[in-house]
Design a protein around this motif. Structure first.
Motif, PDB file in Angstrom:
ATOM      1  N   UNK A 128       6.732  -0.634  11.203  1.00 30.06           N
ATOM      2  CA  UNK A 128       8.060  -1.080  10.783  1.00 30.06           C
ATOM      3  C   UNK A 128       8.786   0.075  10.122  1.00 30.06           C
ATOM      4  N   UNK A 129      10.092  -0.039  10.054  1.00 30.29           N
ATOM      5  CA  UNK A 129      10.903   0.907   9.292  1.00 30.29           C
ATOM      6  C   UNK A 129      11.406   0.224   8.036  1.00 30.29           C
ATOM      7  N   UNK A 130      11.379   0.944   6.941  1.00 32.73           N
ATOM      8  CA  UNK A 130      11.949   0.381   5.710  1.00 32.73           C
ATOM      9  C   UNK A 130      12.786   1.428   5.001  1.00 32.73           C
ATOM     10  N   UNK A 131      13.802   0.957   4.302  1.00 33.82           N
ATOM     11  CA  UNK A 131      14.789   1.859   3.721  1.00 33.82           C
ATOM     12  C   UNK A 131      15.046   1.484   2.260  1.00 33.82           C
ATOM     13  N   UNK A 132      14.389   2.170   1.338  1.00 30.88           N
ATOM     14  CA  UNK A 132      14.670   1.956  -0.077  1.00 30.88           C
ATOM     15  C   UNK A 132      15.701   2.945  -0.621  1.00 30.88           C
ATOM     16  N   UNK A 133      16.374   2.539  -1.684  1.00 34.93           N
ATOM     17  CA  UNK A 133      17.163   3.469  -2.497  1.00 34.93           C
ATOM     18  C   UNK A 133      16.222   4.007  -3.568  1.00 34.93           C
ATOM     19  N   UNK A 134      16.071   5.330  -3.629  1.00 29.23           N
ATOM     20  CA  UNK A 134      15.090   5.954  -4.505  1.00 29.23           C
ATOM     21  C   UNK A 134      15.787   6.757  -5.591  1.00 29.23           C
ATOM     22  N   UNK A 148      16.004  -0.410  -5.185  1.00 29.49           N
ATOM     23  CA  UNK A 148      16.232  -1.544  -4.292  1.00 29.49           C
ATOM     24  C   UNK A 148      15.686  -1.207  -2.921  1.00 29.49           C
ATOM     25  N   UNK A 149      15.270  -2.238  -2.192  1.00 34.34           N
ATOM     26  CA  UNK A 149      14.946  -2.092  -0.776  1.00 34.34           C
ATOM     27  C   UNK A 149      16.118  -2.616   0.034  1.00 34.34           C
ATOM     28  N   UNK A 150      16.681  -1.771   0.893  1.00 34.29           N
ATOM     29  CA  UNK A 150      17.881  -2.140   1.639  1.00 34.29           C
ATOM     30  C   UNK A 150      17.565  -2.884   2.927  1.00 34.29           C
ATOM     31  N   UNK A 151      16.395  -2.661   3.505  1.00 33.32           N
ATOM     32  CA  UNK A 151      16.110  -3.365   4.742  1.00 33.32           C
ATOM     33  C   UNK A 151      14.761  -3.031   5.330  1.00 33.32           C
ATOM     34  N   UNK A 152      14.276  -3.966   6.149  1.00 33.03           N
ATOM     35  CA  UNK A 152      13.065  -3.796   6.944  1.00 33.03           C
ATOM     36  C   UNK A 152      13.462  -3.995   8.397  1.00 33.03           C
ATOM     37  N   UNK A 153      13.199  -3.017   9.234  1.00 28.34           N
ATOM     38  CA  UNK A 153      13.677  -3.039  10.616  1.00 28.34           C
ATOM     39  C   UNK A 153      12.559  -2.692  11.586  1.00 28.34           C
ATOM     40  N   UNK A 154      12.803  -3.031  12.858  1.00 30.12           N
ATOM     41  CA  UNK A 154      11.897  -2.657  13.954  1.00 30.12           C
ATOM     42  C   UNK A 154      10.451  -3.055  13.663  1.00 30.12           C
ATOM     43  N   UNK A 155      10.265  -4.264  13.145  1.00 32.98           N
ATOM     44  CA  UNK A 155       8.915  -4.741  12.824  1.00 32.98           C
ATOM     45  C   UNK A 155       8.198  -5.137  14.104  1.00 32.98           C
ATOM     46  N   UNK A 181       0.819  -1.211   0.000  1.00 34.11           N
ATOM     47  CA  UNK A 181       0.000   0.000   0.000  1.00 34.11           C
ATOM     48  C   UNK A 181       0.853   1.261   0.000  1.00 34.11           C
ATOM     49  N   UNK A 182       2.067   1.167   0.542  1.00 36.65           N
ATOM     50  CA  UNK A 182       2.930   2.343   0.650  1.00 36.65           C
ATOM     51  C   UNK A 182       3.729   2.634  -0.617  1.00 36.65           C
ATOM     52  N   UNK A 183       3.784   1.670  -1.532  1.00 40.92           N
ATOM     53  CA  UNK A 183       4.656   1.815  -2.702  1.00 40.92           C
ATOM     54  C   UNK A 183       4.291   3.046  -3.533  1.00 40.92           C
ATOM     55  N   UNK A 184       3.003   3.312  -3.700  1.00 40.92           N
ATOM     56  CA  UNK A 184       2.563   4.429  -4.538  1.00 40.92           C
ATOM     57  C   UNK A 184       3.152   5.755  -4.074  1.00 40.92           C
ATOM     58  N   UNK A 185       3.413   5.897  -2.786  1.00 40.66           N
ATOM     59  CA  UNK A 185       3.923   7.152  -2.245  1.00 40.66           C
ATOM     60  C   UNK A 185       5.412   7.123  -1.915  1.00 40.66           C
ATOM     61  N   UNK A 186       5.954   5.943  -1.625  1.00 40.55           N
ATOM     62  CA  UNK A 186       7.314   5.873  -1.092  1.00 40.55           C
ATOM     63  C   UNK A 186       8.315   5.269  -2.064  1.00 40.55           C
ATOM     64  N   UNK A 187       7.967   4.167  -2.703  1.00 43.01           N
ATOM     65  CA  UNK A 187       9.004   3.423  -3.425  1.00 43.01           C
ATOM     66  C   UNK A 187       8.652   3.054  -4.855  1.00 43.01           C
ATOM     67  N   UNK A 216      16.276   6.648   1.571  1.00 45.27           N
ATOM     68  CA  UNK A 216      15.177   7.213   2.350  1.00 45.27           C
ATOM     69  C   UNK A 216      14.707   6.178   3.373  1.00 45.27           C
ATOM     70  N   UNK A 217      14.565   6.587   4.619  1.00 45.39           N
ATOM     71  CA  UNK A 217      14.037   5.704   5.652  1.00 45.39           C
ATOM     72  C   UNK A 217      12.687   6.239   6.114  1.00 45.39           C
ATOM     73  N   UNK A 218      11.690   5.370   6.115  1.00 45.75           N
ATOM     74  CA  UNK A 218      10.354   5.749   6.561  1.00 45.75           C
ATOM     75  C   UNK A 218       9.874   4.799   7.650  1.00 45.75           C
ATOM     76  N   UNK A 219       8.971   5.291   8.499  1.00 44.97           N
ATOM     77  CA  UNK A 219       8.233   4.404   9.391  1.00 44.97           C
ATOM     78  C   UNK A 219       6.866   4.167   8.775  1.00 44.97           C
TER      79      UNK A 219
END
Length: 207
Positions: free
Chosen positions: A173-179, A116-123, A105-111, A156-159
């Protein structure tokens, strides 16, 4: 909340002048208009919050199919008799499905323009999700920085936060894509992202 980022207007193609002239002569103006292409690295500002559109109701089919596809053998997801005897009284939606749904659902606005997606953290799963719940998601920009190894992207890192229809937080969760940077992208109204060159209406068709 956050500052609104207006979509970058790429709608004024080379064909627009001739279309405007046709309109001035009493004809119908036809022009190629660029749609939403997602955000590029330059469009993100720390502190901005994007409430992602639509929401999505989770069905029993979603849960059963996803559980089978991923070979998740916990009976909480597919055995109603077993789940009825637990503290929840019914089956739970597979937590990894909730993660996948909220990220999607977040892809349309964030990625949409991520390379590439570098990581998913603090899930964290904050509350269970049941069949029939409707999930809504939003993302907050926590950090952005230039890539040290790639000039054409930034990091970019987003919650990401997901809620049910009652407003209960069910996931974060936090995710960090290269944009991709806008300066290295070249979408246009005639050839938006994902379209091969020359398909569909072209500027020369409007002259």
């Amino acid at each position: 909340m956050g500052r609104e980022n207006e979509p970058h207007d790429r709608s004024r193609t080379s064909s627009t002048a001739s279309s405007d002239a046709a309109a001035a002569d009493g004809g119908t103006e036809r022009r190629l208009v660029a749609g939403w292409e997602g955000r590029y690295y330059e469009d993100f500002s720390v502190g901005d919050i994007y409430k992602h559109p639509y929401g999505r109701t989770v069905t029993e089919t979603d849960n059963v199919w996803f559980t089978n596809l991923t070979m998740n053998c916990n009976p909480m997801h597919f055995n109603e008799a077993y789940a009825a005897e637990t503290e929840f009284g019914e089956r739970l939606v597979d937590g990894t499905f909730v993660i996948a749904l909220a990220v999607g659902m977040s892809v349309v606005d964030v990625s949409a323009n991520a390379t590439a997606n570098l990581g998913y953290d603090a899930i964290r799963h904050h509350a269970p999700v049941f069949h029939g719940d409707t999930i809504f998601a939003e993302s907050e920009v926590l950090d952005k920085r230039e890539s040290s190894s790639r000039d054409h992207v930034g990091i970019v890192t987003t919650e990401l936060r997901a809620y049910n229809q009652d407003g209960d937080l069910v996931l974060s969760l936090e995710r960090t894509p290269m944009v991709l940077k806008r300066s290295h992208a070249n979408p246009s109204a005639a050839q938006p992202t994902g379209w091969p060159e020359g398909i569909g209406t072209q500027p020369e068709d409007l002259s």
